[in-house]
Scaffold this motif. Structure first.
Motif, PDB file in Angstrom:
ATOM      1  N   LEU A  46       0.395  -1.192   0.126  1.00 41.02           N
ATOM      2  CA  LEU A  46      -0.134   0.154  -0.259  1.00 41.02           C
ATOM      3  C   LEU A  46       0.957   1.565   0.344  1.00 41.02           C
ATOM      4  O   LEU A  46       0.225   2.435  -0.448  1.00 41.02           O
ATOM      5  CB  LEU A  46      -0.835  -0.075   1.286  1.00 41.02           C
ATOM      6  CG  LEU A  46      -1.598  -1.355   1.670  1.00 41.02           C
ATOM      7  CD1 LEU A  46      -3.170  -0.828   2.869  1.00 41.02           C
ATOM      8  CD2 LEU A  46      -2.517  -1.747  -0.211  1.00 41.02           C
ATOM      9  N   GLY A  47       2.200   0.943   0.790  1.00 36.67           N
ATOM     10  CA  GLY A  47       2.839   2.216   0.653  1.00 36.67           C
ATOM     11  C   GLY A  47       3.816   1.974   1.211  1.00 36.67           C
ATOM     12  O   GLY A  47       4.251   0.472   1.181  1.00 36.67           O
ATOM     13  N   VAL A  48       5.612   2.514   1.360  1.00 36.37           N
ATOM     14  CA  VAL A  48       6.625   2.456   1.520  1.00 36.37           C
ATOM     15  C   VAL A  48       7.154   3.734   1.344  1.00 36.37           C
ATOM     16  O   VAL A  48       7.435   4.377   1.096  1.00 36.37           O
ATOM     17  CB  VAL A  48       7.224   1.644   0.371  1.00 36.37           C
ATOM     18  CG1 VAL A  48       7.659   1.908  -1.390  1.00 36.37           C
ATOM     19  CG2 VAL A  48       8.574   1.272   1.074  1.00 36.37           C
ATOM     20  N   VAL A  95      -0.841   6.796   5.447  1.00 37.16           N
ATOM     21  CA  VAL A  95       0.263   7.957   5.079  1.00 37.16           C
ATOM     22  C   VAL A  95       0.430   8.053   6.399  1.00 37.16           C
ATOM     23  O   VAL A  95       1.539   8.220   6.464  1.00 37.16           O
ATOM     24  CB  VAL A  95      -0.819   9.421   4.662  1.00 37.16           C
ATOM     25  CG1 VAL A  95      -0.036  10.724   5.526  1.00 37.16           C
ATOM     26  CG2 VAL A  95      -1.612   9.056   2.794  1.00 37.16           C
ATOM     27  N   VAL A  96       0.346   8.029   7.395  1.00 35.41           N
ATOM     28  CA  VAL A  96       0.257   7.916   8.709  1.00 35.41           C
ATOM     29  C   VAL A  96       1.352   7.357   9.312  1.00 35.41           C
ATOM     30  O   VAL A  96       2.370   7.126   9.714  1.00 35.41           O
ATOM     31  CB  VAL A  96      -0.386   7.934   9.947  1.00 35.41           C
ATOM     32  CG1 VAL A  96      -0.431   7.505  11.463  1.00 35.41           C
ATOM     33  CG2 VAL A  96      -1.670   9.460   9.613  1.00 35.41           C
ATOM     34  N   HIS A  97       0.535   6.126   8.409  1.00 34.15           N
ATOM     35  CA  HIS A  97       1.897   4.510   8.996  1.00 34.15           C
ATOM     36  C   HIS A  97       3.700   4.947   8.309  1.00 34.15           C
ATOM     37  O   HIS A  97       4.313   4.942   8.629  1.00 34.15           O
ATOM     38  CB  HIS A  97       1.260   3.549   8.232  1.00 34.15           C
ATOM     39  CG  HIS A  97       2.411   2.152   8.470  1.00 34.15           C
ATOM     40  ND1 HIS A  97       1.867   1.137   9.136  1.00 34.15           N
ATOM     41  CD2 HIS A  97       3.220   1.727   7.630  1.00 34.15           C
ATOM     42  CE1 HIS A  97       2.996   0.174   8.863  1.00 34.15           C
ATOM     43  NE2 HIS A  97       3.627   0.678   8.298  1.00 34.15           N
ATOM     44  N   HIS A 101       7.620   5.755   9.605  1.00 34.31           N
ATOM     45  CA  HIS A 101       8.713   5.631   9.367  1.00 34.31           C
ATOM     46  C   HIS A 101       9.596   6.656   9.430  1.00 34.31           C
ATOM     47  O   HIS A 101      10.942   5.832   9.964  1.00 34.31           O
ATOM     48  CB  HIS A 101       8.468   3.833   8.438  1.00 34.31           C
ATOM     49  CG  HIS A 101       7.581   2.999   8.342  1.00 34.31           C
ATOM     50  ND1 HIS A 101       8.013   2.706   9.441  1.00 34.31           N
ATOM     51  CD2 HIS A 101       7.416   2.165   7.741  1.00 34.31           C
ATOM     52  CE1 HIS A 101       7.196   1.643   9.733  1.00 34.31           C
ATOM     53  NE2 HIS A 101       6.643   1.652   8.493  1.00 34.31           N
ATOM     54  N   HIS A 102       9.630   7.867   8.901  1.00 36.20           N
ATOM     55  CA  HIS A 102      10.219   8.617   8.843  1.00 36.20           C
ATOM     56  C   HIS A 102      10.194   9.114  10.364  1.00 36.20           C
ATOM     57  O   HIS A 102      11.979   9.666  10.673  1.00 36.20           O
ATOM     58  CB  HIS A 102       9.616   9.627   8.151  1.00 36.20           C
ATOM     59  CG  HIS A 102      10.195  11.100   8.325  1.00 36.20           C
ATOM     60  ND1 HIS A 102      11.309  11.261   7.197  1.00 36.20           N
ATOM     61  CD2 HIS A 102       9.836  12.209   8.365  1.00 36.20           C
ATOM     62  CE1 HIS A 102      12.306  12.745   7.285  1.00 36.20           C
ATOM     63  NE2 HIS A 102      11.669  13.300   7.920  1.00 36.20           N
ATOM     64  N   PHE A 103       9.437   8.780  10.858  1.00 33.03           N
ATOM     65  CA  PHE A 103       9.982   9.497  12.486  1.00 33.03           C
ATOM     66  C   PHE A 103      10.653   8.037  13.390  1.00 33.03           C
ATOM     67  O   PHE A 103      10.681   8.435  14.577  1.00 33.03           O
ATOM     68  CB  PHE A 103       8.847   9.948  13.126  1.00 33.03           C
ATOM     69  CG  PHE A 103       8.404  11.420  13.091  1.00 33.03           C
ATOM     70  CD1 PHE A 103       8.926  12.981  14.087  1.00 33.03           C
ATOM     71  CD2 PHE A 103       6.882  11.448  12.288  1.00 33.03           C
ATOM     72  CE1 PHE A 103       8.739  13.508  12.728  1.00 33.03           C
ATOM     73  CE2 PHE A 103       6.952  12.596  12.052  1.00 33.03           C
ATOM     74  CZ  PHE A 103       7.329  13.877  12.088  1.00 33.03           C
ATOM     75  N   GLY A 104      11.153   6.902  12.769  1.00 31.74           N
ATOM     76  CA  GLY A 104      11.802   5.773  12.942  1.00 31.74           C
ATOM     77  C   GLY A 104      10.838   5.552  14.587  1.00 31.74           C
ATOM     78  O   GLY A 104      11.572   3.797  14.726  1.00 31.74           O
ATOM     79  N   ILE A 105       9.337   5.499  13.454  1.00 25.02           N
ATOM     80  CA  ILE A 105       8.848   4.313  14.587  1.00 25.02           C
ATOM     81  C   ILE A 105       8.061   2.837  13.537  1.00 25.02           C
ATOM     82  O   ILE A 105       8.246   3.669  12.672  1.00 25.02           O
ATOM     83  CB  ILE A 105       7.362   4.643  14.956  1.00 25.02           C
ATOM     84  CG1 ILE A 105       7.338   5.762  15.555  1.00 25.02           C
ATOM     85  CG2 ILE A 105       6.099   3.738  15.379  1.00 25.02           C
ATOM     86  CD1 ILE A 105       5.973   6.578  16.053  1.00 25.02           C
TER      87      ILE A 105
END
Length: 116
Positions: A46-48, A95-97, A101-105
């Motif tokens: 769905l997203g990456v 999008v939130v997911h 990841h950009h925030f390291g979660i």
């Protein structure tokens, strides 16, 4: 469920607008892209997120670094949903997911939080 490209792009923009401003203000060197389909080896993706999370960057990271990329894949999202409301919700979750990841979660923690 199918949205036009413009409607899909607007739904992604709405999802980004739903993220608290104090978080979007610290997003750094990241671009959000929409592609019709994911790579052939993962047709249901769905997203990456591709890049270096903020939590892993050091003082030398920004020297010539290309932007991180968040890509949202329109085809699989549309195929999995049966209504416009469901599609917009899945776009927002995706999008939130990926922003997380950009925030390291990581994925495990996102699943615990209900954003899996």
């Amino acid at each position: 469920m199918h949205l036009t490209d413009d409607e899909f792009e607007a739904a992604v923009a709405d999802a980004l607008d739903s993220i608290p401003p104090q978080l979007t203000a610290v997003m750094d060197n990241v671009v959000i892209l929409i592609e019709a389909e994911p790579p052939e080896h993962d047709p249901e993706l769905l997203g990456v997120y591709e890049g270096t999370p903020l939590t892993e960057r050091d003082s030398w990271w920004g020297a010539g670094a290309l932007p991180d990329r968040i890509t949202i894949f329109q085809g699989p999202l549309q195929r999995m949903c049966t209504s416009a409301a469901e599609l917009r919700e899945e776009i927002a979750i995706t999008v939130v997911h990926e922003v997380a990841h950009h925030f390291g979660i990581g994925d495990d923690h996102l699943h615990e939080l209900g954003w899996g």
